[in-house]
Design an enzyme around this catalytic site. Sequence first.
Site, PDB file in Angstrom:
ATOM      1  N   ARG A 159      -4.972 -20.568  20.550  1.00 41.14           N
ATOM      2  CA  ARG A 159      -4.678 -19.148  20.683  1.00 41.14           C
ATOM      3  C   ARG A 159      -4.008 -18.582  19.444  1.00 41.14           C
ATOM      4  NH1 ARG A 159      -6.997 -15.393  21.328  1.00 41.14           N
ATOM      5  NH2 ARG A 159      -7.961 -16.564  23.039  1.00 41.14           N
ATOM      6  N   LYS A 194       0.918   0.830   6.559  1.00 40.64           N
ATOM      7  CA  LYS A 194       0.958   0.848   8.027  1.00 40.64           C
ATOM      8  C   LYS A 194       0.401  -0.479   8.551  1.00 40.64           C
ATOM      9  CE  LYS A 194       0.498   5.875   8.072  1.00 40.64           C
ATOM     10  NZ  LYS A 194      -0.349   7.030   8.384  1.00 40.64           N
ATOM     11  N   LYS A 226       6.524  11.478  -1.288  1.00 38.53           N
ATOM     12  CA  LYS A 226       5.970  12.144  -0.121  1.00 38.53           C
ATOM     13  C   LYS A 226       6.818  13.360   0.260  1.00 38.53           C
ATOM     14  CE  LYS A 226       4.220   9.618   3.139  1.00 38.53           C
ATOM     15  NZ  LYS A 226       2.785   9.962   2.977  1.00 38.53           N
ATOM     16  N   GLU A 255       2.340  13.137  -3.524  1.00 39.28           N
ATOM     17  CA  GLU A 255       1.624  13.758  -2.422  1.00 39.28           C
ATOM     18  C   GLU A 255       1.764  15.280  -2.510  1.00 39.28           C
ATOM     19  OE1 GLU A 255       1.748  12.439   1.982  1.00 39.28           O
ATOM     20  OE2 GLU A 255       3.183  14.087   1.833  1.00 39.28           O
ATOM     21  N   ASP A 276      -3.033  15.546   0.671  1.00 41.03           N
ATOM     22  CA  ASP A 276      -2.706  15.333   2.075  1.00 41.03           C
ATOM     23  C   ASP A 276      -3.357  16.393   2.956  1.00 41.03           C
ATOM     24  OD1 ASP A 276      -1.353  14.133   4.295  1.00 41.03           O
ATOM     25  OD2 ASP A 276       0.170  15.699   4.175  1.00 41.03           O
TER      26      ASP A 276
END
Length: 340
Positions: A159, A194, A226, A255, A276
């Site tokens: 597993r 992410k 950002k 950004e 963006d």
Amino acid sequence: MDLTLLPIGTRPGDAAPDAEAGCGCGCGDHADLAPGGYDAPDALECGLDPELAAELAAAGLDPVQVEDIAHLAIEEDLDQGTDVTTVATIPEDAVATGDFVARQAGTVAGLRVVEAVLSTVATEDLEVERHVEDGDRVAAGQRLLTVTARTRDLLTGERSALNLLCRLSGIATATRAWADALEGTGAAVRDTRKTTPGLRALEKYAVRCGGGRNHRMSLSDAALIKDNHVVAAGGVAEAFRLVRQEFPGLPVEVEVDRLDQIEPVLAEGADLVLLDNFTPEQAVEAVRLVAGRARLEASGRLTLETARAYADAGVDYLAVGALTHSAPILDIGLDLRTGA
């Protein structure tokens, strides 16, 4: 390769653990294991097979980190106990051969990681026959890897090995769909940060296997200004100047969410501009404004259906967080051969 495996939670320079107490890193390379159990080696002696370690390193992965992940997965599954079902049903000296088989078509990633996982529980020699390589497209029903080892070891590691293999192959498969959509254009799909905590290196490796590119691996190897940085610094151009002043040698991406923000950051010398939530039409205008002075990356509102439109607009990259945060697994199973 002379590689040192450190138990999870230790750092270089820590004293080696007492041999009788065990180091707690979870290796099966001990002759005095309890039946079906999982003991730990001395931290300075345990390591992957040198050939496997070299192959992982050649793929851009840290062999010690891969083995630590393998240990952690097995330790989590056993929870300081034993595989009670396997111990109860399988003779200790039984040996089996099993095939890792794709249940659906896709792109494979993580075969060497599977070998690392199984090697951490193997109490006898582990024999491996590779039928495909990471990055290969496979069909449903196709054999990927054949392994021979003690039956208990295979079932105990099954597993953990499949969790990683299915996850990484799912990411590679999702990335391949984007790479195919962009084929023939000048644009490439890139990942983001992410990622699953602790699995970033493996997940970004899977993106590469699928034909994608990696964005920065961490907060330290490149700057990405950002919206919240802009708010805190008092403006896009000001934020850029502050980063350049503090870290003059690092690439800087900025950004923007409006066309009028592009010219000021270009004037400051931005290497890459992140568009963006721009529409394809706005991306066309951004490409015209930049006129080759910086690279452009589109982010947000991106789908496989619109990917080509952004590429045709002239951007260099499409940033797709879904490659790692939302990719479904590729269904793969381990089938023991009957009569083995």
